[in-house]
Motif scaffolding. Structure first.
Motif, PDB file in Angstrom:
ATOM      1  N   SER A 138       0.738  -1.371   0.088  1.00  0.00           N
ATOM      2  CA  SER A 138       0.048   0.011   0.019  1.00  0.00           C
ATOM      3  C   SER A 138       0.938   1.110   0.141  1.00  0.00           C
ATOM      4  O   SER A 138       0.309   2.432  -0.033  1.00  0.00           O
ATOM      5  CB  SER A 138      -0.966  -0.049   1.114  1.00  0.00           C
ATOM      6  N   SER A 169      -4.740  -0.496   6.795  1.00  0.00           N
ATOM      7  CA  SER A 169      -4.069   0.016   5.542  1.00  0.00           C
ATOM      8  C   SER A 169      -5.316   0.507   4.680  1.00  0.00           C
ATOM      9  O   SER A 169      -4.880   0.913   3.447  1.00  0.00           O
ATOM     10  CB  SER A 169      -3.291  -1.150   4.829  1.00  0.00           C
ATOM     11  N   SER A 190      -4.510   3.992   3.194  1.00  0.00           N
ATOM     12  CA  SER A 190      -3.702   3.948   2.209  1.00  0.00           C
ATOM     13  C   SER A 190      -3.961   3.258   1.113  1.00  0.00           C
ATOM     14  O   SER A 190      -3.089   3.049   0.212  1.00  0.00           O
ATOM     15  CB  SER A 190      -2.246   4.002   2.770  1.00  0.00           C
ATOM     16  N   TYR A 236      15.963   5.210  12.503  1.00  0.00           N
ATOM     17  CA  TYR A 236      15.278   4.473  11.359  1.00  0.00           C
ATOM     18  C   TYR A 236      16.771   3.829  10.507  1.00  0.00           C
ATOM     19  O   TYR A 236      16.569   2.538  10.024  1.00  0.00           O
ATOM     20  CB  TYR A 236      14.687   5.630  10.414  1.00  0.00           C
TER      21      TYR A 236
HETATM   22  P1  NAP Z   1       5.824   3.973   2.339  1.00  0.00           P
HETATM   23  O1  NAP Z   1       5.255   4.680   1.291  1.00  0.00           O
HETATM   24  O2  NAP Z   1       5.981   4.677   3.889  1.00  0.00           O
HETATM   25  O3  NAP Z   1       5.256   2.645   2.656  1.00  0.00           O
HETATM   26  C1  NAP Z   1       5.485   1.580   3.684  1.00  0.00           C
HETATM   27  C2  NAP Z   1       4.761   0.664   3.764  1.00  0.00           C
HETATM   28  O4  NAP Z   1       5.053  -0.272   4.959  1.00  0.00           O
HETATM   29  C3  NAP Z   1       3.095   0.795   3.674  1.00  0.00           C
HETATM   30  O5  NAP Z   1       2.426   0.029   2.866  1.00  0.00           O
HETATM   31  C4  NAP Z   1       2.620   0.413   5.056  1.00  0.00           C
HETATM   32  O6  NAP Z   1       1.654   0.004   5.426  1.00  0.00           O
HETATM   33  C5  NAP Z   1       3.686  -0.722   5.486  1.00  0.00           C
HETATM   34  N1  NAP Z   1       4.008  -0.832   6.871  1.00  0.00           N
HETATM   35  C6  NAP Z   1       4.400  -0.222   7.866  1.00  0.00           C
HETATM   36  N2  NAP Z   1       4.433  -0.821   8.912  1.00  0.00           N
HETATM   37  C7  NAP Z   1       4.111  -2.194   8.577  1.00  0.00           C
HETATM   38  C8  NAP Z   1       3.744  -3.239   9.527  1.00  0.00           C
HETATM   39  N3  NAP Z   1       3.932  -3.277  10.885  1.00  0.00           N
HETATM   40  N4  NAP Z   1       3.227  -4.358   8.959  1.00  0.00           N
HETATM   41  C9  NAP Z   1       3.130  -4.461   7.460  1.00  0.00           C
HETATM   42  N5  NAP Z   1       3.377  -3.428   6.703  1.00  0.00           N
HETATM   43  C10 NAP Z   1       3.664  -2.119   7.397  1.00  0.00           C
HETATM   44  O7  NAP Z   1       7.401   3.612   1.921  1.00  0.00           O
HETATM   45  P2  NAP Z   1       8.077   3.550   0.486  1.00  0.00           P
HETATM   46  O8  NAP Z   1       8.582   4.870   0.252  1.00  0.00           O
HETATM   47  O9  NAP Z   1       7.119   3.188  -0.296  1.00  0.00           O
HETATM   48  O10 NAP Z   1       9.478   2.845   0.726  1.00  0.00           O
HETATM   49  C11 NAP Z   1       9.522   1.524   0.727  1.00  0.00           C
HETATM   50  C12 NAP Z   1      10.383   0.668   1.359  1.00  0.00           C
HETATM   51  O11 NAP Z   1      11.759   1.276   0.913  1.00  0.00           O
HETATM   52  C13 NAP Z   1      10.558   1.240   3.031  1.00  0.00           C
HETATM   53  O12 NAP Z   1      11.018   0.058   3.421  1.00  0.00           O
HETATM   54  C14 NAP Z   1      11.443   2.359   2.875  1.00  0.00           C
HETATM   55  O13 NAP Z   1      11.897   2.160   4.459  1.00  0.00           O
HETATM   56  C15 NAP Z   1      12.501   1.730   1.858  1.00  0.00           C
HETATM   57  N6  NAP Z   1      13.160   2.906   1.330  1.00  0.00           N
HETATM   58  C16 NAP Z   1      12.457   4.073   0.820  1.00  0.00           C
HETATM   59  C17 NAP Z   1      13.331   5.004   0.109  1.00  0.00           C
HETATM   60  C18 NAP Z   1      12.429   6.381  -0.505  1.00  0.00           C
HETATM   61  O14 NAP Z   1      13.152   7.354  -0.823  1.00  0.00           O
HETATM   62  N7  NAP Z   1      11.206   6.148  -0.697  1.00  0.00           N
HETATM   63  C19 NAP Z   1      14.632   5.047   0.082  1.00  0.00           C
HETATM   64  C20 NAP Z   1      15.364   3.944   0.790  1.00  0.00           C
HETATM   65  C21 NAP Z   1      14.618   2.905   1.007  1.00  0.00           C
HETATM   66  P3  NAP Z   1       0.224   1.028   5.587  1.00  0.00           P
HETATM   67  O15 NAP Z   1      -0.232   1.533   4.339  1.00  0.00           O
HETATM   68  O16 NAP Z   1      -0.601   0.112   6.419  1.00  0.00           O
HETATM   69  O17 NAP Z   1       0.766   1.975   6.695  1.00  0.00           O
END
Ligand code: NAP
Ligand code: GDD
Length: 333
Positions: free
Chosen positions: A13, A39, A42, A161
């Motif tokens: 999501s 979820s 979102s 983090y």
């Molecule tokens: P995001 O939009 O914040 O999405 C995070 C996802 O994790 C959401 O689907 C959220 O679900 C889910 N989540 C959070 N806590 C959870 C739990 N306890 N159990 C199951 N699901 C859970 O992040 P993103 O930008 O797509 O990033 C994806 C991944 O890449 C993350 O691991 C982030 O740390 C990593 N990352 C991101 C970037 C960036 O710039 N975007 C860069 C490096 C690494 P809900 O919808 O229910 O909240």
């Protein structure tokens, strides 16, 4: 590729989950995503995908689970029997991690361990190989030891983090080396899109520029304007995740654009695009600063370019303009 290839995405999501699901569906995968009970807030990012069913595309199925509930991960591995697992779920907000360090560690560090153990258990029971992608982060470089950062740059995280992500990264390496798992980490630098969460700085700024232009908001309050990031487009970055799992040998890769910009430049471009001067609208509040800041991230993605054939397709300015345009449309609604 066989039409029956199954992928399991945690964090479906989220921003990246939605782009990755779209990409894998277009490749004919059967895509399974894990949702939390909460979820629904979102789900907007993937609602359209659930209804898609073109014959040439794969299908999407959603399941309830949680990274903090290891039994749910074991159950989902058994039910889905995936060939590829993309672990994108995380408490992904750096500033919030200072307020919820324990929770951040449970989800973003120990959650990875739970996922890896669930994969090992499933592989052992079924004899089926599972390839694993871990969403590592440039935030692990933190107080950077060299610039630009590459796969061999020492880590020095500056936030709960970053520390949690470092555990997830090393436990992935450890399970690869100890148990021969096909497990790869993508050390991804910041990547953004119109689907970016509203409390990350790019989206906060593009949304504010659009809403101020439409008369829906008067100002926007930010923290550190001098921080620099290597910002790319999420749609490009999820392709690198897939490429990693298509390699014979699992490895870790830096994924980045190779150019960095400041938050101030971001404001300038976003406001200029709507014909405004950001100086008139951007305010400062220490509430949006972090106890420890990462001043400058800049990645060297040479390894990904050479081995995966990956390169970014959108420059920073075009990315911000794309986001402002999308937010202008949303503001008009
Ligand atoms: P995001 O939009 O914040 O999405 C995070 C996802 O994790 C959401 O689907 C959220 O679900 C889910 N989540 C959070 N806590 C959870 C739990 N306890 N159990 C199951 N699901 C859970 O992040 P993103 O930008 O797509 O990033 C994806 C991944 O890449 C993350 O691991 C982030 O740390 C990593 N990352 C991101 C970037 C960036 O710039 N975007 C860069 C490096 C690494 P809900 O919808 O229910 O909240
Ligand atoms: N969020 C936010 N809000 N950041 C602000 C603000 C504000 O009001 N004002 C200034 N900033 C600065 C932050 O201090 C940081 O230096 C920079 O803008 C980027 O902040 P974010 O957009 O929140 O991203 P991030 O770099 O902390 O973390 C993102 O990228 C990581 C990869 O390096 C997240 O997507 C992480 O999940 C990801 O791992």
């Amino acid at each position: 590729m066989s039409a029956s290839r199954r992928a399991f995405i945690t964090g479906i999501s989220g921003q990246d989950g939605s782009y990755l699901a779209e990409f894998l569906l277009s490749k004919g995968y059967e895509v399974h995503g894990m949702l939390r009970r909460t979820s629904h807030l979102s789900r907007a990012r993937i609602d359209g995908l659930c209804e898609r069913g073109a014959a040439s595309e794969g299908c999407l199925q959603l399941h309830y689970g949680d990274m903090t509930d290891s039994m749910s991960l074991v159950r989902l591995m058994r039910d889905i029997q995936p060939h590829e697992v993309y672990n994108l779920a995380a408490q992904s907000h750096v500033r919030i991690s200072f307020e919820q360090p324990n929770y951040t560690a449970e989800v973003s560090a120990l959650g990875v361990l739970g996922m890896l153990d669930a994969i090992r258990e499933f592989q052992h029971q079924s004899g089926q190989e599972v390839r694993f992608y871990q969403a590592s982060s440039s935030e692990m470089f933190g107080n950077v030891q060299e610039s630009p950062q590459r796969e061999t740059t020492p880590f020095a995280p500056r936030s709960p983090y970053g520390v949690a992500k470092l555990y997830g990264h090393w436990i992935t390496v450890n399970y690869r080396e100890s148990y021969g798992l096909h497990a790869s980490s993508g050390i991804l630098f910041n990547h953004e899109s119109p689907r970016r969460g509203e409390n990350f700085v790019t989206r906060k700024v593009t949304q504010a520029a659009a809403r101020i232009k439409r008369g829906l908001q008067k100002t926007v309050t930010l923290g550190n304007l001098e921080a620099r990031r290597d910002w790319g487009f999420a749609g490009d970055f999820v392709k690198a995740m897939w490429c990693m799992l298509q390699q014979d040998k699992p490895e870790d890769y830096v994924i980045a654009t190779g150019s960095s910009h400041s938050v101030r430049e971001l404001c300038q471009i976003a406001f200029e695009h709507v014909g405004l001067d950001y100086h008139d609208y951007v305010e400062h509040d220490v509430r949006f600063e972090r106890p420890a800041e990462v001043d400058h991230l800049l990645g060297d993605a040479r390894k990904a370019r050479e081995i995966l054939g990956w390169k970014p397709s959108i420059c920073f300015k075009d990315l911000i303009v794309m986001m402002v345009e999308s937010d202008l449309k949303l503001a008009a609604k």
